[in-house]
Design an enzyme around this catalytic site. Sequence first.
Site, mmCIF file in Angstrom:
data_model
loop_
_atom_site.group_PDB
_atom_site.id
_atom_site.type_symbol
_atom_site.label_atom_id
_atom_site.label_comp_id
_atom_site.label_asym_id
_atom_site.label_seq_id
_atom_site.Cartn_x
_atom_site.Cartn_y
_atom_site.Cartn_z
ATOM 1 N N HIS A 144 0.839 -1.195 0.000
ATOM 2 C CA HIS A 144 0.000 0.000 0.000
ATOM 3 C C HIS A 144 0.872 1.242 0.000
ATOM 4 O O HIS A 144 1.894 1.295 0.690
ATOM 5 C CB HIS A 144 -0.911 -0.007 1.233
ATOM 6 C CG HIS A 144 -1.573 1.313 1.506
ATOM 7 N ND1 HIS A 144 -1.183 2.131 2.551
ATOM 8 C CD2 HIS A 144 -2.581 1.957 0.870
ATOM 9 C CE1 HIS A 144 -1.934 3.219 2.555
ATOM 10 N NE2 HIS A 144 -2.795 3.137 1.550
ATOM 11 N N SER A 145 0.514 2.232 -0.788
ATOM 12 C CA SER A 145 1.216 3.525 -0.822
ATOM 13 C C SER A 145 2.676 3.324 -1.242
ATOM 14 O O SER A 145 2.935 2.762 -2.309
ATOM 15 C CB SER A 145 1.099 4.204 0.542
ATOM 16 O OG SER A 145 1.542 5.553 0.477
ATOM 17 N N LEU A 146 3.621 3.740 -0.413
ATOM 18 C CA LEU A 146 5.036 3.518 -0.704
ATOM 19 C C LEU A 146 5.311 2.033 -0.900
ATOM 20 O O LEU A 146 6.080 1.638 -1.799
ATOM 21 C CB LEU A 146 5.897 4.076 0.428
ATOM 22 C CG LEU A 146 7.392 3.725 0.422
ATOM 23 C CD1 LEU A 146 8.070 4.267 -0.822
ATOM 24 C CD2 LEU A 146 8.063 4.261 1.679
#
Length: 583
Positions: free
Chosen positions: A357-359
Site C-alpha cells: 500500500h502507498s510507498l
Amino acid sequence: MTLEKAKHFKKRKSLHIYHFIIGFITISVLFLTTKWSWISSILLSQQIKPSSDDGDMLQLKHIFHHGTGPKNYKLHRRLDITPEYLFKHQDYFTQLTQNLESPEVNINSDNLDQIYQQSDWPEIHHGKNPFDIELPFKKNPGETIRLKERNTPQFIESYLDYARDVRGDAHILNRINLEWIHDEIKVPNVTDRDTVVTLATISSNAYVRYPKSDDEKKKSDWIDLGDWDPNRENSDINFGWDDIGLRGHVFVSRDNKTVVIGIKGTSGAGLPGGGSDETGGNDKTNDNLLFSCCCARISYMWTTVCDCYEKTYTCNQDCLERELRKEDKYYQAILEIYRNVTDLYPPESTDIWVTGHSLGGALASLLGRTFGLPAVAFEAPGEMLATRRLHLPAPPGIPKYMENIWHFGNTADPIYMGVCNGASSTCNLAGYAMETSCHTGLQCVYDVVTDKGWSVNLLNHRIHTVIDDIILTYNETAPCVQQPPCRDCFNWRFVAHDDDEKDEPKLPNPLRSSTLKTSSTTTSKSIFKSTSQSSLQSTSKTEASPTSSSVPSHEEPPKKCLERTWYGWCSKWGYDDDDDDEK
C-alpha cells in the site's frame, strides 16, 4: 362365461402383471441409479478438495526486516510465525486484537502525519488476530516474458549498474544480448473481489507491530541474516521498528506453492502504537526520493534529500540515478528481501507475488518489474519515473497485460491521482514531495467521485477505507486498463556533465585502454563467476572504433577487445586476423 372369454381374461391379466413387473423394475433401476449418483456426489465432495487454481488460503509465516540508512543497511533479520511463537505471545495478540476494535477518533483530514498514525486494520477483520488470520485467494493461469538469468546472484544488480553507467542507452544495451524467456505462470485473479481484498489485507498487515520485549535481548525470536548479532551486548531486538528499516510480511498458501510478499508503506499509516517511534523519517526520505522531480526541491525553504539539484528546474540526472541505487535506500533493501525469501521458497517451483500500500505498493511494483513477478499495488504514487531512473529491465514490445502489474486506486485519493503537490498542498505542508502521477502496468480505478459523490481527501488514501468503503461496496472489482500517455516533471531539465564519456561507462572502461586488460578481466570474473557466459556474450566485439582506444604506442599497435561479457567489460584482448594483416 365361455371358455374362450376365460382364456382371454387370463391372458390380459398375465399381460398386466408382466407390464407392472417391467415398470417396477425400470422405476427401481432409475431410482437406485439416481440415488447412487447423489450419494456418490456427496462422498466425492467430501474427499476432493478444491485445487489451488480454484482457491486456497494464505497465512502469515515470516516477517523480514532489512535495515536502511548509512549505519543499518547491512542488517537483516527474519521472524518465523510458528505455532510456538503464537502461543508464547498469546497475551500480546489478545491485547492487540482488542485494540484493533477501538473506535477511530476524529482526526484532521488536512494533517497527513496524523492520518498516518491512525489504525488502518480493516473493519471486515475486526476481532481477528493479524498474525494467524487465514485469507482466501484465487489465481489464474498467466504468462510473462522475463530474464532467464534474473535469479543468478548479482546478475540484476550488475545489469542495473551498467545500464545506469551508459544512461540507459538502448544502442549500447542491445549489444548485451539479454536472454528473455516466455513463462507460463499463475497470477492473482484480480477480477475476484475476495482475492483483491486478501491482497489489500496483506498490504495492511505489513503495518502491524510484532511483539517485542526489552528483557528478551538475549533470547530473541529473530534469526540473523546479516550483520546483526542478537548476543552482542548493545544489540537491540527492536531493530526494524524503532530503528529505520523496511519490512516484508510473507504469506504462504497451505500447499506452499504460492507466496505473497506484503511490503510496508510509509509508517504512521499502521496500527495503534505508530507515530514518532516508527520509521517515518526514513520512509519520508525514500518517498521524496522516489516520487519527486529532483530530491524534493519545492522551494528554497525545503531541505533536499540528495544533492542533485543545481538551479531552478534543473537537476543532475546521473546524480539522481546513483542516489536511487545506494545500498542504504529502499530499492536495494527490497532486492535483498526478495533474495532471502527465494532462499526459503525457490522461484522455480513457487508462485511469488508482491503487494503493498502507498510507498509499499510502489516498491512492490518496482520489485515485480525487476524480477518479472506479478505485483498488485494499492493507492501507490506514480512509480513510472523511478522505474525509468532505475533502468529496470523490460523485454522489448511486451504488451501491458503481460507485465502483470496492477495498480488499484480511487479517484478521491489525491496521492494516487498525483494531485497532492504544490506549495499549498497538504502533502507539501507535511514534508512530502509527491510530484508523480504516472504508473506502469494496468490501472484499476474505482471512480468514487462519480459513483458515490466523494470529494478528494487524504482520508481516502488509507488502506482500510479502500477495503471497507470501496472494494467491498462494489459488486465487481474495478476494470483494469492501460493508463493514457503520461509524463511526469515535464517542466524540469535533467542534465549530465560527463559528456566525454556519455556513451560509455566511467573508468575503468574496457572500451578505451589496453592497459585495463588485467583489472577489467579480473572484475568480470569475480562478479559473474556463476553467470552463464554463453547467453551473455556480447556480439559487439567487432564494434570497437579507433576513437575508443588509447593513443597507440610506437612499439606495437593497440590491441583490440576480442571478447566481452554481457555488461561490456573486455575479457580478452589481442589481435584478430585483420590486425595481423595490417601489421
